[in-house]
Scaffold this active site. Structure first.
Site, short mmCIF file in Angstrom:
data_model
loop_
_atom_site.label_atom_id
_atom_site.label_comp_id
_atom_site.label_asym_id
_atom_site.label_seq_id
_atom_site.Cartn_x
_atom_site.Cartn_y
_atom_site.Cartn_z
CG ASP A 268 -1.79 1.18 1.36
OD1 ASP A 268 -1.58 2.15 0.60
OD2 ASP A 268 -2.70 1.16 2.20
CB ALA B 95 -3.33 5.90 -9.67
CB THR C 249 -7.90 5.29 -11.57
OG1 THR C 249 -8.50 4.06 -11.17
CG2 THR C 249 -6.39 5.15 -11.61
CE1 TYR D 173 -6.72 9.97 -11.47
CE2 TYR D 173 -6.92 11.33 -13.44
CZ TYR D 173 -6.43 10.20 -12.81
OH TYR D 173 -5.65 9.32 -13.51
N1 LIG Z 1 -7.26 4.85 -16.99
C1 LIG Z 1 -6.99 5.98 -17.64
O1 LIG Z 1 -7.74 6.39 -18.55
C2 LIG Z 1 -5.76 6.77 -17.30
C3 LIG Z 1 -5.51 7.94 -18.03
C4 LIG Z 1 -4.35 8.66 -17.73
C5 LIG Z 1 -3.48 8.24 -16.75
N2 LIG Z 1 -3.78 7.11 -16.04
C6 LIG Z 1 -2.84 6.70 -15.00
O2 LIG Z 1 -2.32 5.44 -15.37
C7 LIG Z 1 -1.99 4.69 -14.19
C8 LIG Z 1 -2.62 3.31 -14.26
O3 LIG Z 1 -4.02 3.46 -14.37
P1 LIG Z 1 -5.01 2.23 -14.57
O4 LIG Z 1 -6.05 2.66 -15.54
O5 LIG Z 1 -4.25 0.97 -14.79
O6 LIG Z 1 -5.69 2.22 -13.13
P2 LIG Z 1 -6.34 1.00 -12.33
O7 LIG Z 1 -6.82 -0.06 -13.25
O8 LIG Z 1 -7.32 1.64 -11.39
O9 LIG Z 1 -5.11 0.42 -11.51
C9 LIG Z 1 -4.58 1.07 -10.40
C10 LIG Z 1 -4.21 0.00 -9.39
O10 LIG Z 1 -3.66 0.64 -8.22
C11 LIG Z 1 -4.22 0.01 -7.09
N3 LIG Z 1 -4.14 0.87 -5.92
C12 LIG Z 1 -5.04 1.78 -5.47
N4 LIG Z 1 -4.60 2.33 -4.32
C13 LIG Z 1 -3.39 1.77 -4.05
C14 LIG Z 1 -2.45 1.92 -3.01
N5 LIG Z 1 -2.67 2.76 -1.99
N6 LIG Z 1 -1.31 1.18 -3.04
C15 LIG Z 1 -1.08 0.32 -4.06
N7 LIG Z 1 -1.95 0.11 -5.07
C16 LIG Z 1 -3.09 0.85 -5.07
C17 LIG Z 1 -5.64 -0.26 -7.52
O11 LIG Z 1 -6.26 -1.18 -6.63
P3 LIG Z 1 -7.89 -1.10 -6.47
O12 LIG Z 1 -8.45 -1.34 -7.82
O13 LIG Z 1 -8.15 -2.17 -5.48
O14 LIG Z 1 -8.16 0.29 -5.95
C18 LIG Z 1 -5.44 -0.80 -8.91
O15 LIG Z 1 -5.13 -2.18 -8.90
C19 LIG Z 1 -2.44 5.57 -13.02
O16 LIG Z 1 -1.37 6.33 -12.56
C20 LIG Z 1 -3.46 6.50 -13.64
O17 LIG Z 1 -3.57 7.72 -12.92
C21 LIG Z 1 -4.89 6.36 -16.31
#
Ligand SMILES: NC(=O)c1ccc[n+]([C@@H]2O[C@H](COP(=O)([O-])OP(=O)(O)OC[C@H]3O[C@@H](n4cnc5c(N)ncnc54)[C@H](OP(=O)(O)O)[C@@H]3O)[C@@H](O)[C@H]2O)c1
Length: 288
Positions: free
Chosen positions: A35, A59, A61, A126
């Site tokens: 975490d 993140a 998200t 965000y």
């Molecule tokens: N998705 C988009 O459209 C988008 C666009 C631009 C940038 N990004 C960035 O890209 C990155 C990856 O995004 P993604 O879409 O893969 O997001 P995601 O599917 O929500 O994956 C994020 C992971 O981080 C975990 N997490 C949450 N809180 C945490 C903590 N305190 N410690 C450790 N892990 C934690 C989440 O677990 P839970 O699911 O259990 O919370 C989830 O498994 C992020 O930095 C995001 O801001 C995403």
């Protein structure tokens, strides 16, 4: 090279594992193992695995959820990123941190594209928390790459393409926002670039990484249905009719010129990446 990946159970984590180079040992962690809001846990996991690099894909998200839960979101996106950056700097290990176009206000006039040096101005909680994360990573003083991306979709996560395909199959018509413009980016196009950044180690700093070209969400939806061979009565709408808690940038196209100069390539056109994704999901369906 041993790379510790946080948030590895997320959508980007899935593609990172899929694209992991053979000579990289992928140390997957998610909330259960690490975490990032807990500095003691960060120190313990870093000490246990002694990685050569860290890739932060963890993140908070839920963009609309952040409006009501900004302190929690800041804990992960801002303070948590800072804990990782401090631990990496102390261990002299580089950190690749993933950020977002939502750090911008989206008011750049067409056909402009944001460069890494353009002024930020997040419109949402965000965006503010992700900007705080960027600042914490840079302030820690270690070798780092802050990679801003946007409009992500890919296997292993809920995303716009899946939402459209599901809604298109069940609704008589669909209204989709036509007044936000960006670059849809496949995690399967992004992940190999992130591995390359880790391997090539360009100078520390911010890098924009998206698929090339841009469209509105409406334009993206039209292309999804066309390429998937679905006939859907698709109608453009304005975002104010959606009445979502978080404001989104109107136009946030990110120039990849700095990335291209640093590592000699950048992700290809978004339409090609969409074709690739549709092929990948077909292959998954065929085996399940
Ligand atoms: N998705 C988009 O459209 C988008 C666009 C631009 C940038 N990004 C960035 O890209 C990155 C990856 O995004 P993604 O879409 O893969 O997001 P995601 O599917 O929500 O994956 C994020 C992971 O981080 C975990 N997490 C949450 N809180 C945490 C903590 N305190 N410690 C450790 N892990 C934690 C989440 O677990 P839970 O699911 O259990 O919370 C989830 O498994 C992020 O930095 C995001 O801001 C995403």
């Amino acid at each position: 090279m041993r790379v510790l990946v946080t948030g590895a159970a997320g959508m980007l984590g899935f593609a990172l594992r899929d694209a992991c180079p053979r000579d990289v040992q992928f140390v997957a962690t998610d909330l259960e193992q690490l975490d990032i809001t807990d500095p003691a846990s960060v120190a313990a996991v870093m000490g246990e695995h002694r990685p050569d690099a860290v890739l932060n894909a963890a993140a908070y998200t839920n963009v609309d959820g952040c409006e009501e839960h900004e302190p929690e979101a800041l804990g992960v996106n801002g303070v948590g990123a800072g804990h990782l950056a401090a631990a990496c700097a102390a261990a002299a290990v580089p950190l690749l941190h993933v950020s977002t176009d939502y750090v911008f206000d989206g008011r750049i006039p067409a056909p402009g594209e944001y460069s890494e040096t353009d002024r930020t101005g997040p419109l949402s909680a965000y965006g503010r928390t992700k900007l705080a994360g960027e600042q914490a990573v840079a302030a820690a003083g270690g070798e780092h790459w802050i990679t801003r991306t946007q409009w992500l979709y890919g296997l292993g996560g809920r995303n716009f393409v899946e939402t459209m395909l599901a809604l298109g199959a069940e609704r008589p018509f669909l209204e989709v926002v036509d007044d936000q413009v960006g670059s849809p980016t496949s995690t399967h196009a992004l992940a190999p670039i992130l591995w390359d950044v880790l391997r090539r180690r360009p100078p520390s700093g911010v890098y924009h990484v998206t698929n090339a070209g841009s469209c509105s969400w409406f334009g993206f939806a039209r292309e999804i249905f066309e390429r998937a061979g679905l006939t859907v009565d698709l109608r453009p709408m304005t975002s104010d009719r959606l009445d979502r808690p978080a404001s989104r940038p109107e136009r946030s196209v990110l120039s990849n010129a700095k990335l291209r100069a640093a590592i000699d390539h950048a992700p290809g056109p978004w339409q090609q990446a969409l074709d690739d994704y549709l092929e990948r999901r077909k292959a998954v369906e065929a085996t399940s």
